[in-house]
Design an enzyme around this catalytic site. Structure first.
Site, PDB file in Angstrom:
ATOM      1  N   ARG A  56      -0.415  -6.208   1.483  1.00  0.00           N
ATOM      2  CA  ARG A  56      -1.315  -5.552   2.425  1.00  0.00           C
ATOM      3  C   ARG A  56      -2.790  -5.767   2.121  1.00  0.00           C
ATOM      4  NH1 ARG A  56       3.309  -3.531   2.538  1.00  0.00           N
ATOM      5  NH2 ARG A  56       3.147  -3.889   0.318  1.00  0.00           N
ATOM      6  N   THR A  57      -3.189  -5.536   0.886  1.00  0.00           N
ATOM      7  CA  THR A  57      -4.622  -5.565   0.588  1.00  0.00           C
ATOM      8  C   THR A  57      -5.176  -6.977   0.780  1.00  0.00           C
ATOM      9  OG1 THR A  57      -4.145  -3.857  -1.036  1.00  0.00           O
ATOM     10  CG2 THR A  57      -6.349  -4.814  -1.089  1.00  0.00           C
ATOM     11  N   LYS A  71      -6.788 -23.017 -18.736  1.00  0.00           N
ATOM     12  CA  LYS A  71      -7.366 -23.908 -19.772  1.00  0.00           C
ATOM     13  C   LYS A  71      -8.258 -23.116 -20.722  1.00  0.00           C
ATOM     14  CE  LYS A  71      -7.991 -27.257 -16.074  1.00  0.00           C
ATOM     15  NZ  LYS A  71      -9.085 -27.826 -15.265  1.00  0.00           N
ATOM     16  N   ARG A 116      -8.679  -7.993  -7.324  1.00  0.00           N
ATOM     17  CA  ARG A 116      -7.671  -7.092  -7.886  1.00  0.00           C
ATOM     18  C   ARG A 116      -7.293  -7.606  -9.267  1.00  0.00           C
ATOM     19  NH1 ARG A 116      -2.196  -5.177  -4.905  1.00  0.00           N
ATOM     20  NH2 ARG A 116      -3.745  -3.770  -3.996  1.00  0.00           N
ATOM     21  N   HIS A 129      -8.274   2.437  -6.463  1.00  0.00           N
ATOM     22  CA  HIS A 129      -7.997   1.531  -5.333  1.00  0.00           C
ATOM     23  C   HIS A 129      -8.812   2.098  -4.160  1.00  0.00           C
ATOM     24  CE1 HIS A 129      -6.217  -1.255  -2.684  1.00  0.00           C
ATOM     25  NE2 HIS A 129      -4.925  -1.074  -2.942  1.00  0.00           N
TER      26      HIS A 129
END
Ligand code: CP
Length: 300
Positions: free
Chosen positions: A49-50, A78, A99, A127
């Site tokens: 969703r986000t 790396k 996120r 959130h």
């Protein structure tokens, strides 16, 4: 607003302004134009969703996106540092939406780049954009954010959505019922803050029999990925499930919300009732995220 890191950074006035812009965007009264602007979506943790609603929000405003979904094919493999990755992405984009599993990472990012940063979830901490769409959904279904009775149920310990939402609703004189197994109770720092500001809350361990006086019941998933000991999760999973049979005496304006994804905490027999609001709630994420991006980029 320069960044969107925590609900604690927003005043009641900021929130109401954003709700108003979101409503005008939904109604077509405001049509922000992001032509030539680019949003970088950096998702170090999974999302449906986000990530997709931010992507949709930018594209609905004629902007474009670059998306990192996991680090598998990036130079972090790396050994490139988080800071170098962010400073590089900031050269290409106008806003970073990120996120991570690390609490505080979005705040840190906002301190090292010179473009707006949006926290799309940082570990079990916050959130905030979910809280904004939750507030918008409550406003749409209840006509107000003031003076409601709201139950937050489930994993209140590790669930970042309920941390942000409790802080946001506390600005509007809401009375809370915190419903969870004792292991998953709301963190002390949030309860201490509510007590200091004389916001009423009670703590309960069962949904059944405790929802008939509520306006909103906000159910959350047990956050399996945040448990240090898998045995604790095994002991708690399935410990609360909302079923249609529990809704016989709820108020007519009552709505069931959930940030999603769900596992088993809302039985699918609730989906067809007039009380289920979790899929429209997800749709509201597009309007609120459009409003937020437009504000941060100075387009409204
Ligand atoms: N509500 C929410 O954050 O969902 P996703 O994890 O799918 O983005």
């Amino acid at each position: 607003m320069k960044n969107m890191i925590s609900m604690r950074d927003l005043s009641k006035k900021d929130i109401l302004h954003l709700m108003e812009i979101a409503a005008k965007i939904e109604d077509g009264e405001i049509v922000p134009d992001l032509k030539g602007r680019l949003a970088a979506l950096l998702f170090f943790e999974p999302s449906t969703r986000t990530m997709f609603s931010f992507d949709t929000a930018v594209k609905r405003m004629n902007g474009s996106t670059i998306i990192m979904s996991g680090t598998k094919n990036t130079s972090s493999k790396k050994g490139e540092t988080f800071a170098d990755t962010l400073q590089t992405i900031a050269q290409y984009s106008d806003i970073i939406i990120m996120r991570t599993p690390v609490e505080g990472a979005a705040r840190y990012a906002s301190e090292i780049v010179n473009i707006p940063v949006v926290n799309a979830g940082d570990g079990a901490n916050q959130h905030p954009t979910q809280a904004l769409l939750d507030l918008y959904s409550i406003m749409k279904t209840q006509g107000t954010l003031e003076g409601l009775k709201v139950g937050l149920a489930g994993d209140l310990r590790f669930g970042r959505t309920v941390h942000s939402l409790a802080q946001a609703l506390s600005l509007f004189g809401v009375q809370f019922k915190f419903i969870s197994p004792s292991f998953l109770q709301m963190p002390e720092y949030i309860k201490d803050d509510l007590e200091a500001r004389k916001i009423k809350f009670t703590e309960l361990d069962d949904i059944e029999g405790n929802i008939d006086d509520l306006d909103i019941l906000y159910v959350t998933r047990i956050q399996k990925e945040r448990f240090a000991d898998p045995e604790d999760y095994e002991n708690l999973k399935g410990s609360y499930i909302l079923k249609k049979s529990m809704l016989d005496n709820v108020k007519t304006n009552f709505k069931v919300m959930h940030p999603l994804p769900r596992v088993d905490e809302i039985n699918t027999d609730v989906d067809d009732t007039k009380y289920a609001y979790y899929f429209p709630q997800a749709k509201n994420g597009v309007f609120t995220r459009q409003a937020l991006i437009a504000i941060l980029l100075g387009e409204v």
